[in-house]
Design a protein around this motif. Structure first.
Motif, PDB file in Angstrom:
ATOM      1  N   ASN A 113       0.821  -1.211   0.000  1.00 51.09           N
ATOM      2  CA  ASN A 113       0.000   0.000   0.000  1.00 51.09           C
ATOM      3  C   ASN A 113       0.854   1.260   0.000  1.00 51.09           C
ATOM      4  OD1 ASN A 113       0.877   0.404   2.691  1.00 51.09           O
ATOM      5  ND2 ASN A 113      -0.900  -0.652   3.520  1.00 51.09           N
ATOM      6  N   ALA A 114       2.181   1.077  -0.205  1.00 47.65           N
ATOM      7  CA  ALA A 114       3.115   2.197  -0.384  1.00 47.65           C
ATOM      8  C   ALA A 114       3.272   3.050   0.866  1.00 47.65           C
ATOM      9  CB  ALA A 114       2.702   3.071  -1.563  1.00 47.65           C
ATOM     10  N   GLN A 115       3.053   2.452   2.038  1.00 50.26           N
ATOM     11  CA  GLN A 115       3.293   3.175   3.287  1.00 50.26           C
ATOM     12  C   GLN A 115       4.589   2.740   3.958  1.00 50.26           C
ATOM     13  OE1 GLN A 115       1.147   5.824   4.549  1.00 50.26           O
ATOM     14  NE2 GLN A 115       0.823   5.551   2.357  1.00 50.26           N
ATOM     15  N   CYS A 116       5.211   1.674   3.454  1.00 53.77           N
ATOM     16  CA  CYS A 116       6.485   1.192   3.967  1.00 53.77           C
ATOM     17  C   CYS A 116       7.511   1.222   2.843  1.00 53.77           C
ATOM     18  CB  CYS A 116       6.346  -0.231   4.522  1.00 53.77           C
ATOM     19  SG  CYS A 116       5.121  -0.371   5.852  1.00 53.77           S
ATOM     20  N   VAL A 117       8.770   0.977   3.178  1.00 56.45           N
ATOM     21  CA  VAL A 117       9.838   1.034   2.182  1.00 56.45           C
ATOM     22  C   VAL A 117       9.616  -0.032   1.125  1.00 56.45           C
ATOM     23  CG1 VAL A 117      12.311   0.836   1.810  1.00 56.45           C
ATOM     24  CG2 VAL A 117      11.450   1.923   3.889  1.00 56.45           C
ATOM     25  N   VAL A 118       9.630   0.366  -0.142  1.00 58.23           N
ATOM     26  CA  VAL A 118       9.395  -0.564  -1.239  1.00 58.23           C
ATOM     27  C   VAL A 118      10.583  -1.494  -1.402  1.00 58.23           C
ATOM     28  CG1 VAL A 118       9.037  -0.784  -3.712  1.00 58.23           C
ATOM     29  CG2 VAL A 118       7.858   1.011  -2.441  1.00 58.23           C
ATOM     30  N   THR A 119      10.323  -2.796  -1.427  1.00 57.88           N
ATOM     31  CA  THR A 119      11.362  -3.796  -1.616  1.00 57.88           C
ATOM     32  C   THR A 119      11.296  -4.319  -3.044  1.00 57.88           C
ATOM     33  OG1 THR A 119      12.262  -5.864  -0.716  1.00 57.88           O
ATOM     34  CG2 THR A 119       9.869  -5.649  -0.768  1.00 57.88           C
ATOM     35  N   SER A 120      11.841  -5.492  -3.306  1.00 54.21           N
ATOM     36  CA  SER A 120      11.895  -6.013  -4.670  1.00 54.21           C
ATOM     37  C   SER A 120      11.100  -7.308  -4.799  1.00 54.21           C
ATOM     38  CB  SER A 120      13.343  -6.261  -5.091  1.00 54.21           C
ATOM     39  OG  SER A 120      14.039  -5.047  -5.220  1.00 54.21           O
ATOM     40  N   SER A 121      10.541  -7.514  -5.966  1.00 54.51           N
ATOM     41  CA  SER A 121       9.898  -8.756  -6.349  1.00 54.51           C
ATOM     42  C   SER A 121      10.078  -8.824  -7.857  1.00 54.51           C
ATOM     43  CB  SER A 121       8.418  -8.741  -5.955  1.00 54.51           C
ATOM     44  OG  SER A 121       7.775  -9.913  -6.387  1.00 54.51           O
ATOM     45  N   PHE A 122       9.473  -9.813  -8.502  1.00 56.92           N
ATOM     46  CA  PHE A 122       9.602  -9.845  -9.949  1.00 56.92           C
ATOM     47  C   PHE A 122       8.373  -9.286 -10.633  1.00 56.92           C
ATOM     48  CE2 PHE A 122      13.421 -11.841  -9.044  1.00 56.92           C
ATOM     49  CZ  PHE A 122      14.184 -11.852 -10.188  1.00 56.92           C
ATOM     50  N   GLN A 123       7.351  -8.956  -9.868  1.00 53.47           N
ATOM     51  CA  GLN A 123       6.307  -8.052 -10.326  1.00 53.47           C
ATOM     52  C   GLN A 123       5.818  -7.348  -9.063  1.00 53.47           C
ATOM     53  OE1 GLN A 123       4.246  -8.475 -13.843  1.00 53.47           O
ATOM     54  NE2 GLN A 123       2.218  -8.148 -13.036  1.00 53.47           N
ATOM     55  N   LEU A 124       6.082  -6.070  -8.976  1.00 51.37           N
ATOM     56  CA  LEU A 124       5.838  -5.309  -7.756  1.00 51.37           C
ATOM     57  C   LEU A 124       4.631  -4.406  -7.951  1.00 51.37           C
ATOM     58  CD1 LEU A 124       6.791  -4.507  -4.921  1.00 51.37           C
ATOM     59  CD2 LEU A 124       8.341  -2.871  -5.990  1.00 51.37           C
ATOM     60  N   TYR A 125       3.621  -4.607  -7.109  1.00 50.24           N
ATOM     61  CA  TYR A 125       2.382  -3.838  -7.165  1.00 50.24           C
ATOM     62  C   TYR A 125       2.384  -2.733  -6.108  1.00 50.24           C
ATOM     63  CZ  TYR A 125      -0.410  -7.248  -9.901  1.00 50.24           C
ATOM     64  OH  TYR A 125      -0.933  -8.062 -10.873  1.00 50.24           O
ATOM     65  N   VAL A 126       1.841  -1.584  -6.468  1.00 45.96           N
ATOM     66  CA  VAL A 126       1.532  -0.554  -5.486  1.00 45.96           C
ATOM     67  C   VAL A 126       0.045  -0.235  -5.598  1.00 45.96           C
ATOM     68  CG1 VAL A 126       1.907   1.816  -4.752  1.00 45.96           C
ATOM     69  CG2 VAL A 126       3.846   0.443  -5.492  1.00 45.96           C
ATOM     70  N   SER A 127      -0.670  -0.376  -4.483  1.00 45.72           N
ATOM     71  CA  SER A 127      -2.090  -0.043  -4.463  1.00 45.72           C
ATOM     72  C   SER A 127      -2.258   1.465  -4.293  1.00 45.72           C
ATOM     73  CB  SER A 127      -2.795  -0.767  -3.309  1.00 45.72           C
ATOM     74  OG  SER A 127      -2.806  -2.156  -3.527  1.00 45.72           O
ATOM     75  N   ILE A 128      -2.965   2.084  -5.214  1.00 45.89           N
ATOM     76  CA  ILE A 128      -3.221   3.521  -5.155  1.00 45.89           C
ATOM     77  C   ILE A 128      -4.729   3.719  -5.102  1.00 45.89           C
ATOM     78  CG2 ILE A 128      -2.916   5.737  -6.337  1.00 45.89           C
ATOM     79  CD1 ILE A 128      -0.437   4.562  -7.675  1.00 45.89           C
ATOM     80  N   ASP A 129      -5.203   4.118  -3.943  1.00 47.58           N
ATOM     81  CA  ASP A 129      -6.646   4.230  -3.735  1.00 47.58           C
ATOM     82  C   ASP A 129      -7.160   5.652  -3.869  1.00 47.58           C
ATOM     83  OD1 ASP A 129      -6.774   1.502  -3.242  1.00 47.58           O
ATOM     84  OD2 ASP A 129      -6.390   1.753  -1.111  1.00 47.58           O
ATOM     85  N   ALA A 130      -6.268   6.609  -4.122  1.00 43.10           N
ATOM     86  CA  ALA A 130      -6.695   8.003  -4.226  1.00 43.10           C
ATOM     87  C   ALA A 130      -5.636   8.801  -4.972  1.00 43.10           C
ATOM     88  CB  ALA A 130      -6.919   8.604  -2.845  1.00 43.10           C
ATOM     89  N   ALA A 131      -6.066   9.928  -5.552  1.00 42.68           N
ATOM     90  CA  ALA A 131      -5.157  10.774  -6.322  1.00 42.68           C
ATOM     91  C   ALA A 131      -4.790  12.052  -5.590  1.00 42.68           C
ATOM     92  CB  ALA A 131      -5.782  11.120  -7.677  1.00 42.68           C
ATOM     93  N   ASN A 132      -5.262  12.195  -4.343  1.00 46.42           N
ATOM     94  CA  ASN A 132      -4.919  13.380  -3.558  1.00 46.42           C
ATOM     95  C   ASN A 132      -4.917  13.007  -2.080  1.00 46.42           C
ATOM     96  OD1 ASN A 132      -7.693  14.026  -2.320  1.00 46.42           O
ATOM     97  ND2 ASN A 132      -8.160  13.979  -4.526  1.00 46.42           N
TER      98      ASN A 132
END
Length: 359
Positions: free
Chosen positions: A163-182
């Protein structure tokens, strides 16, 4: 989301209270150790019976009956109880063993359901993919990199969702959930625990741009909540320049005190398609976005659309699918060189999966 996990800031104890563990088990989760879990997806059951797979099958070629959905952390930094790890910690090897056992026990439990196909049942006992997206925030688990590496060592590809609230690590397909634009909408929808949640989101997206793996934005649309700010979503795309953007209508899961979602919140598939078209145009208007994007695939049953970077459009054919044997080869090469070529394990998107196909 899990809101009543055990633990107090500064303490060290088990993450789950007995009541929460019982509640999860009633919902079909196999709780692993003191903070992890695995659950059989309904699309796994569907594909075991010779029926359709989930949107990941359409978009990327993942066979649902060979996919394990799991998490090493049932807690998250949205609507939960902590912003850092504060519980007793299980070792990655033990978690993986427990996930395998829980997943395969669940497969056995549905093996006698009418319509289950013997060849697919046999394949289901050899997991090829793990979606680290069940609940919670997998990146909160301090040994997440080791856990992901163990999955790859077992010939299993991974999608890691954050959910992009912690430090982004690595995977071979990395998803970030974005629930809002502001920032305001993010606070209303996710109820993050970090006071600087918006800057954390932006920081994670900037970090995504420099990752050498396949990267994905996941947008969940909620009518009357987060669907009217296309221009700002395009600016977020400019920050991270993901390879793929998944746009999905929210799923109504019933009435809950923890959620304001109703059936009125669920957009029609046609509305999701229109949002995707508008987002593509808005991204093209962003001067800092070098990659061109277009709609590549759709899964109408899931009310889901895939936008892809046109780098995956080769000779007028989309290549959003993954060749999983080549994926494992690429990972083994990465172990030696620390360099990954995401284009080395692409596969053509079949005609039935391309956006607009009659099938």
């Amino acid at each position: 989301d899990i809101e009543d996990v055990g633990g107090v800031e500064g303490s060290s104890k088990e993450m789950l209270s007995p009541s929460m563990r019982s509640s999860l088990e009633k919902q079909g989760y196999k709780v692993v150790g003191s903070h992890s879990g695995v659950k059989l997806c309904r699309w796994t059951k569907s594909m075991l019976r010779g029926r359709g797979g989930c949107y990941k099958h359409t978009f990327y070629g993942i066979e649902s009956h060979r996919c394990m959905e799991a998490t090493p952390s049932l807690a998250c930094a949205n609507k939960c109880v902590g912003t850092s790890w504060m519980w007793d910690m299980n070792e990655p090897e033990d978690i993986l063993e427990g996930c395998f056992k829980g997943h395969y026990d669940s497969i056995r439990s549905v093996s006698r359901v009418p319509g289950v196909l013997a060849p697919r049942l046999a394949e289901a006992f050899a997991v090829r993919h793990c979606a680290l997206s069940l609940v919670g925030e997998p990146i909160m688990y301090p040994k997440i990199n080791r856990f992901v590496s163990l999955l790859h060592h077992n010939g299993i590809s991974t999608y890691l969702v954050t959910n992009a609230q912690c430090v982004v690590t690595s995977s071979f397909q990395l998803y970030v959930s974005i629930d809002a634009a502001n920032p305001e909408t993010l606070t209303k929808i996710d109820r993050p625990l970090f006071e600087d949640s918006w800057s954390r989101l932006a920081q994670s997206l900037r970090a995504l741009k420099d990752k050498d793996c396949r990267t994905v934005y996941r947008l969940t649309l909620v009518k009357d909540k987060n669907v009217d700010d296309v221009a700002n979503y395009a600016k977020l795309v400019a920050l991270g320049r993901p390879h793929f953007i998944e746009i999905k209508g929210v799923t109504y899961c019933g009435t809950s005190k923890a959620s304001e979602i109703t059936m009125e919140s669920v957009p029609l598939h046609s509305e999701v398609v229109q949002f995707a078209r508008e987002l593509v145009e808005a991204i093209r208007a962003e001067p800092s976005v070098e990659d061109e994007y277009d709609i590549a695939s759709e899964h109408e049953h899931s009310c889901c659309i895939l936008i892809a970077s046109r780098r995956y459009l080769i000779g007028q054919q989309w290549h959003t699918h993954i060749d999983y044997d080549k994926f494992i080869t690429a990972w083994r090469r990465w172990l030696e060189t620390k360099e990954l070529d995401v284009m080395s394990y692409i596969a053509p998107t079949p005609p039935w999966a391309v956006f607009g196909a009659e099938e």
